[in-house]
Design an enzyme around this catalytic site. Structure first.
Site, short mmCIF file in Angstrom:
data_model
loop_
_atom_site.label_atom_id
_atom_site.label_comp_id
_atom_site.label_asym_id
_atom_site.label_seq_id
_atom_site.Cartn_x
_atom_site.Cartn_y
_atom_site.Cartn_z
N GLU A 46 21.31 -21.20 -35.51
CA GLU A 46 20.96 -20.71 -34.18
C GLU A 46 20.34 -21.84 -33.37
O GLU A 46 19.54 -22.60 -33.93
CB GLU A 46 19.94 -19.57 -34.27
CG GLU A 46 20.50 -18.33 -34.93
CD GLU A 46 19.51 -17.16 -34.89
OE1 GLU A 46 18.48 -17.26 -34.20
OE2 GLU A 46 19.77 -16.15 -35.55
N ARG A 101 16.74 -11.97 -39.83
CA ARG A 101 16.94 -13.41 -39.84
C ARG A 101 18.29 -13.73 -40.49
O ARG A 101 18.68 -13.09 -41.48
CB ARG A 101 15.84 -14.12 -40.64
CG ARG A 101 14.51 -14.25 -39.92
CD ARG A 101 14.58 -15.18 -38.71
NE ARG A 101 13.30 -15.41 -38.06
CZ ARG A 101 12.85 -14.74 -37.00
NH1 ARG A 101 13.57 -13.77 -36.47
NH2 ARG A 101 11.68 -15.05 -36.45
N HIS A 141 20.53 -13.30 -30.90
CA HIS A 141 19.10 -13.20 -31.26
C HIS A 141 18.27 -12.69 -30.07
O HIS A 141 17.39 -13.40 -29.56
CB HIS A 141 18.57 -14.54 -31.75
CG HIS A 141 17.30 -14.41 -32.56
ND1 HIS A 141 17.04 -15.15 -33.69
CD2 HIS A 141 16.21 -13.61 -32.42
CE1 HIS A 141 15.86 -14.83 -34.19
NE2 HIS A 141 15.33 -13.87 -33.43
C1 DGY Z 1 10.54 -12.70 -33.77
O1 DGY Z 1 9.55 -12.37 -33.10
O2 DGY Z 1 10.46 -13.09 -34.92
C2 DGY Z 1 11.86 -12.61 -33.08
O3 DGY Z 1 12.89 -12.93 -33.93
C3 DGY Z 1 11.89 -13.49 -31.84
O4 DGY Z 1 11.44 -14.75 -32.15
#
Ligand code: DGY
Length: 321
Positions: A269, A240, A287
């Site tokens: 994002e 993240r 991402h």
């Molecule tokens: C998650 O599953 O957390 C990925 O980042 C995609 O959303």
């Protein structure tokens, strides 16, 4: 005939997922596939029994407070749930689930791509050839950093961290890790445990982040912790954006303290941080850690498994609150 639960899909999930969902539920899909806004989430909560959102839909404290009591379950199509205020949802009695396991390999693949790309100067090399500017070759040309035999530090040795360790071992890397608790020897597979991040950082050549975003991990990698890293270390983030203080990383890239980075996640994002664009030693992706066909189907099916369990009166396997 008993009425079927109504389920809202704010994003267009895979065709197989929506086909199965339509078989078993009354489904509302946002065909425009735009992120669900706070107003949309609140308005839809009065029309549906369940939602299957992605990390792009934010269930903030204010949104949760305004949800209609009709909404009973949020079956996330994501493993990360930092977009959900879990205490607030728990207080409202709304069940929340996620999709662990099924995206670990796909995300570990992207971490490997970014680690290798950053180490071996993939962005710079690609752009030289692509722009028609590749005019010379010498033994000193585009020399990068070798991963084989190097030390990899993994922060967060959950499912994705462990999947990445398996792949990195295949590249002959020596694995070190920091995690809230030490893994069993069978899970550790010879990796060296560091009870504190501070003792891990000076020991590794590559650092890859795999822990969840939370108030405790916000800006985990910042000026102080970057300062503890080896000179010329490489940072990879597929977890993240919240984990990294981007201004501090930019300063470390400018000074050469960090020699390269691979980033799939950003503070903002979609969009990312345009400041990183001036670094050809930073490989960036939008991402897409879990973005493979197989994984999208598996994520969708896992979310539906959780819904099925809930609506048949059982405990969803991935219930968080
Ligand atoms: C998650 O599953 O957390 C990925 O980042 C995609 O959303």
């Amino acid at each position: 005939m008993t009425e079927r639960p109504v389920v809202w899909f704010p994003r267009k999930l895979s065709a197989a997922t929506l086909e199965r969902a339509r078989r078993d539920y009354d489904v509302i899909v946002n065909e425009a596939d735009t992120p669900g806004t706070a107003d949309e989430i609140i308005a839809m909560s009065a029309r549906v029994d369940a939602m299957v959102p992605c990390h792009s839909e934010h269930f903030t404290e204010a949104v949760v407070a305004a949800l209609d009591p009709r909404l009973k379950i949020i079956a996330n199509h994501s493993v990360g749930v930092d977009h959900c205020n879990l205490p607030a949802l728990q207080q409202r009695g709304i069940v929340v689930t996620n999709t662990p396991d099924v995206l670990s390999d796909a995300t570990a693949e992207i971490a490997m791509l970014l680690m290798l790309g950053a180490a071996r100067r993939a962005v710079e090399g690609d752009s030289l050839v692509r722009q028609g500017e590749w005019s010379d070759w010498s033994p000193a040309f585009m020399v990068g950093k070798q991963v084989t035999g190097a030390r990899l530090g993994i922060v967060g040795m959950g499912r994705v961290g462990r999947a990445f360790a398996v792949k990195a071992r295949g590249f002959g890397m020596e694995i070190h890790y920091h995690n809230r608790s030490r893994l069993s020897p069978a899970e550790e597979q010879g990796a060296t445990y560091h009870p504190s991040l501070d003792t891990l950082l000076p020991e590794v050549d590559f650092l890859s982040l795999h822990c969840p975003a939370s108030p405790e991990t916000t800006d985990l990698i910042g000026e102080r912790t970057l300062g503890l890293m080896r000179d010329g270390a490489v940072l990879v983030n597929t977890a993240r954006g919240a984990l990294v203080d981007e201004d501090a990383l930019i300063a470390a890239l400018d000074s050469g303290k960090i020699s390269a980075a691979g980033l799939d996640c950003f503070k903002v994002e979609p969009g990312g941080n345009p400041e990183f664009a001036r670094f050809s030693n930073v490989m960036m992706l939008p991402h897409i850690g879990s973005a493979t066909r197989a994984t999208r189907d598996a994520m969708g099916f896992r979310a539906l498994d959780n819904l099925d369990a809930f609506f048949s009166g059982n405990q969803p396997r991935d219930r968080l609150v």
